[in-house]
Design a protein around this motif. Structure first.
Motif, PDB file in Angstrom:
ATOM      1  N   GLY A 217       0.495  -1.071  -0.181  1.00 53.04           N
ATOM      2  CA  GLY A 217       0.063  -0.811   0.252  1.00 53.04           C
ATOM      3  C   GLY A 217       0.945   1.108  -0.159  1.00 53.04           C
ATOM      4  O   GLY A 217       0.074   2.340  -0.519  1.00 53.04           O
ATOM      5  N   LEU A 218       1.843   0.810   0.057  1.00 51.47           N
ATOM      6  CA  LEU A 218       2.730   2.152   0.436  1.00 51.47           C
ATOM      7  C   LEU A 218       3.325   2.878  -0.900  1.00 51.47           C
ATOM      8  O   LEU A 218       3.369   1.279  -1.973  1.00 51.47           O
ATOM      9  CB  LEU A 218       4.398   1.929   0.446  1.00 51.47           C
ATOM     10  CG  LEU A 218       5.521   3.535   0.336  1.00 51.47           C
ATOM     11  CD1 LEU A 218       5.039   4.139   2.098  1.00 51.47           C
ATOM     12  CD2 LEU A 218       6.748   2.211   0.914  1.00 51.47           C
ATOM     13  N   THR A 219       2.413   4.055  -1.419  1.00 55.08           N
ATOM     14  CA  THR A 219       2.890   4.434  -2.454  1.00 55.08           C
ATOM     15  C   THR A 219       4.302   5.610  -2.890  1.00 55.08           C
ATOM     16  O   THR A 219       4.600   6.800  -1.727  1.00 55.08           O
ATOM     17  CB  THR A 219       1.757   5.571  -3.229  1.00 55.08           C
ATOM     18  OG1 THR A 219       1.251   5.982  -2.238  1.00 55.08           O
ATOM     19  CG2 THR A 219       0.476   4.253  -3.287  1.00 55.08           C
ATOM     20  N   VAL A 220       4.691   5.764  -3.366  1.00 55.32           N
ATOM     21  CA  VAL A 220       5.760   7.045  -4.238  1.00 55.32           C
ATOM     22  C   VAL A 220       5.536   8.130  -5.032  1.00 55.32           C
ATOM     23  O   VAL A 220       4.628   8.351  -6.020  1.00 55.32           O
ATOM     24  CB  VAL A 220       6.728   6.238  -4.256  1.00 55.32           C
ATOM     25  CG1 VAL A 220       8.132   7.750  -5.018  1.00 55.32           C
ATOM     26  CG2 VAL A 220       7.652   5.758  -3.713  1.00 55.32           C
ATOM     27  N   PRO A 221       5.034   9.260  -4.983  1.00 55.21           N
ATOM     28  CA  PRO A 221       4.588  10.459  -4.991  1.00 55.21           C
ATOM     29  C   PRO A 221       4.862  10.266  -6.695  1.00 55.21           C
ATOM     30  O   PRO A 221       6.724  11.353  -6.743  1.00 55.21           O
ATOM     31  CB  PRO A 221       4.939  11.558  -4.343  1.00 55.21           C
ATOM     32  CG  PRO A 221       4.908  11.129  -3.127  1.00 55.21           C
ATOM     33  CD  PRO A 221       5.529   9.747  -2.951  1.00 55.21           C
TER      34      PRO A 221
ATOM     35  N   ARG B  85       8.603  -6.629   2.252  1.00 59.43           N
ATOM     36  CA  ARG B  85       9.814  -5.419   1.531  1.00 59.43           C
ATOM     37  C   ARG B  85       9.950  -5.242  -0.305  1.00 59.43           C
ATOM     38  O   ARG B  85      10.070  -4.435  -0.751  1.00 59.43           O
ATOM     39  CB  ARG B  85      11.210  -7.224   1.395  1.00 59.43           C
ATOM     40  CG  ARG B  85      12.261  -6.697   0.784  1.00 59.43           C
ATOM     41  CD  ARG B  85      12.985  -7.965   1.035  1.00 59.43           C
ATOM     42  NE  ARG B  85      13.174  -8.653   2.512  1.00 59.43           N
ATOM     43  CZ  ARG B  85      12.919  -9.697   3.060  1.00 59.43           C
ATOM     44  NH1 ARG B  85      13.804 -10.525   2.635  1.00 59.43           N
ATOM     45  NH2 ARG B  85      13.041 -10.046   4.510  1.00 59.43           N
ATOM     46  N   ARG B  86       9.320  -7.187  -0.912  1.00 61.98           N
ATOM     47  CA  ARG B  86       8.991  -6.717  -2.641  1.00 61.98           C
ATOM     48  C   ARG B  86       7.889  -5.557  -2.857  1.00 61.98           C
ATOM     49  O   ARG B  86       8.152  -4.451  -3.791  1.00 61.98           O
ATOM     50  CB  ARG B  86       8.263  -7.823  -2.894  1.00 61.98           C
ATOM     51  CG  ARG B  86       9.820  -9.255  -3.288  1.00 61.98           C
ATOM     52  CD  ARG B  86       8.413 -10.154  -3.629  1.00 61.98           C
ATOM     53  NE  ARG B  86       7.635 -11.068  -3.282  1.00 61.98           N
ATOM     54  CZ  ARG B  86       7.497 -11.729  -2.215  1.00 61.98           C
ATOM     55  NH1 ARG B  86       8.743 -12.410  -1.531  1.00 61.98           N
ATOM     56  NH2 ARG B  86       6.536 -11.732  -1.050  1.00 61.98           N
ATOM     57  N   ALA B  87       6.735  -4.957  -1.958  1.00 58.60           N
ATOM     58  CA  ALA B  87       6.105  -4.036  -2.405  1.00 58.60           C
ATOM     59  C   ALA B  87       6.611  -2.503  -1.671  1.00 58.60           C
ATOM     60  O   ALA B  87       6.522  -1.595  -2.767  1.00 58.60           O
ATOM     61  CB  ALA B  87       4.487  -3.802  -1.154  1.00 58.60           C
ATOM     62  N   VAL B  88       8.118  -2.773  -0.455  1.00 58.63           N
ATOM     63  CA  VAL B  88       8.385  -1.586  -0.624  1.00 58.63           C
ATOM     64  C   VAL B  88       9.712  -1.187  -2.109  1.00 58.63           C
ATOM     65  O   VAL B  88       9.317   0.118  -2.621  1.00 58.63           O
ATOM     66  CB  VAL B  88       9.058  -1.434  -0.055  1.00 58.63           C
ATOM     67  CG1 VAL B  88      10.637  -0.207   0.571  1.00 58.63           C
ATOM     68  CG2 VAL B  88       8.585  -0.911   1.830  1.00 58.63           C
ATOM     69  N   VAL B  89      10.164  -2.215  -2.536  1.00 57.82           N
ATOM     70  CA  VAL B  89      11.004  -1.701  -3.425  1.00 57.82           C
ATOM     71  C   VAL B  89      10.064  -1.602  -4.977  1.00 57.82           C
ATOM     72  O   VAL B  89      10.750  -0.106  -4.981  1.00 57.82           O
ATOM     73  CB  VAL B  89      12.049  -3.056  -3.845  1.00 57.82           C
ATOM     74  CG1 VAL B  89      12.336  -2.721  -4.676  1.00 57.82           C
ATOM     75  CG2 VAL B  89      12.641  -3.718  -2.916  1.00 57.82           C
ATOM     76  N   ALA B  90       9.424  -2.133  -4.746  1.00 56.96           N
ATOM     77  CA  ALA B  90       8.636  -1.940  -5.974  1.00 56.96           C
ATOM     78  C   ALA B  90       7.600  -0.540  -5.754  1.00 56.96           C
ATOM     79  O   ALA B  90       7.541   0.260  -6.924  1.00 56.96           O
ATOM     80  CB  ALA B  90       6.977  -2.441  -5.878  1.00 56.96           C
ATOM     81  N   ALA B  91       7.470   0.023  -5.200  1.00 52.18           N
ATOM     82  CA  ALA B  91       7.125   1.331  -4.902  1.00 52.18           C
ATOM     83  C   ALA B  91       8.195   2.406  -5.624  1.00 52.18           C
ATOM     84  O   ALA B  91       7.760   3.545  -5.970  1.00 52.18           O
ATOM     85  CB  ALA B  91       6.420   1.676  -3.847  1.00 52.18           C
ATOM     86  N   ALA B  92       9.831   2.298  -4.523  1.00 47.61           N
ATOM     87  CA  ALA B  92      10.524   2.993  -5.552  1.00 47.61           C
ATOM     88  C   ALA B  92      10.939   2.845  -6.476  1.00 47.61           C
ATOM     89  O   ALA B  92      11.469   4.144  -7.141  1.00 47.61           O
ATOM     90  CB  ALA B  92      11.842   2.309  -4.198  1.00 47.61           C
TER      91      ALA B  92
END
Length: 316
Positions: free
Chosen positions: A140-144, A164-171
């Motif tokens: 659910g984390l998103t990068v503006p 972990r995968r969700a964070v890297v994907a957002a980055a």
């Protein structure tokens, strides 16, 4: 920026019983080494945060600054206007970013409000253009949109694999991504996994790797890591129970970008070995994978450069 950070940290543990700080540090060491993935914040209260800041911020700052410097060397004419520090806690990576570039605005997101509060307190007079925002780190984390730089330092090991995968994907939505983990075999494996995600998303690896192809290291036989020298204050020595005025922080990292940037032809991946009339360099290269090269006096300028070279430097 190092001296400003040290000054901000001075007196942080005043009034905190030494045994309480030591207990918090012991628990934090376990989490820092990535052995207890969790879906809850690691930093739970003011005591935890104060111990963490004294124990980890100087080392995290130096490791992140070294990784950012390696990336900045590949994009010398670029600087970020916006920076997002995911899982930034008390903001060590934001201090490191400010030591690398000027004129940007940083946002630190973390799920531990006590860490954000203390980070804001430490940075108030030095990094006023920083926003501190509470947010769950994971799915659910998103990068503006339009974010220039994302840093994720010493966070992936605290997360469950799916988060972990969700964070890297957002980055990968940012123009540049720099990920840092402890320089352990497990930390390297997390960076290696994230590196694959970054390249699959279309980003180009520019540091430390000299290419975006598969890492030539065989997992289980070796791991890619580097070292940053950390000057230890009396407060730092007190919390960590050490006597030396410095320590060497081992870290693994990867830097990737959508910018028009290219990696160095090779990277020195071990401490150079100085012998009589020669220097032995262990390199990761663009086309020949891992190799050792010997530079002798007959190489002239190259020999002098090799004698001055450090673990982690570019090599050409």
């Amino acid at each position: 920026m190092h001296e400003e950070l040290r000054a901000a940290l001075a007196g942080l543990l005043d009034g905190l019983p030494p045994t309480q700080a030591a207990q918090a540090v012991d628990r934090l060491i376990t989490n820092y080494r990535g052995r207890t993935p969790t879906d809850a914040p690691v930093l739970r209260d003011r005591a935890d945060v104060a111990a963490y800041a004294a124990y980890r911020m100087p080392a995290t700052f130096e490791a992140v600054r070294a990784a950012l410097a390696a990336f900045a060397a590949r994009v010398p004419d670029w600087s970020p206007a916006t920076h997002l520090d995911i899982g930034g806690g008390t903001g060590a990576a934001t201090w490191a970013t400010a030591a690398t570039w000027e004129g940007h605005r940083s946002t630190v997101v973390d799920w531990a409000q006590p860490a954000l509060d203390l980070g804001r307190e430490l940075a108030a007079k030095i990094l006023p253009d920083t926003t501190w925002q509470r947010q769950t780190i994971g799915a659910g984390l998103t990068v503006p949109e339009g974010t220039d730089l994302v840093t994720v330092s010493y966070v992936l090991g605290e997360l469950r694999p799916e988060d972990r995968r969700a964070v890297v994907a957002a980055a990968t939505a940012a123009r540049a991504v720099v990920l840092i983990e402890p320089g352990t075999p497990d930390g390297y494996l997390r960076i290696r996994e994230a590196r694959t995600q970054l390249t699959e998303a279309g980003l180009r690896i520019v540091a430390p790797c000299p290419h975006s192809d598969t890492c030539p290291i065989v997992p289980g036989e070796d791991w890619c890591h580097f070292s940053a020298r950390v000057s230890r204050s009396s407060l730092h020595r007190q919390v960590k129970g050490g006597s030396l005025p410095y320590e060497d922080e081992k870290f693994s990292y990867v830097a990737a970008t959508t910018l028009d940037a290219h990696p160095a032809p090779a990277r020195i991946i071990r401490k150079p070995q100085l012998r009589k009339g020669q220097v032995l360099l262990d390199l990761c290269t663009t086309h020949n994978g891992l190799q050792r090269t010997t530079v002798t006096k007959r190489h002239g300028t190259h020999y002098r450069e090799a004698r001055d070279a450090n673990w982690g430097d570019d090599w050409s």
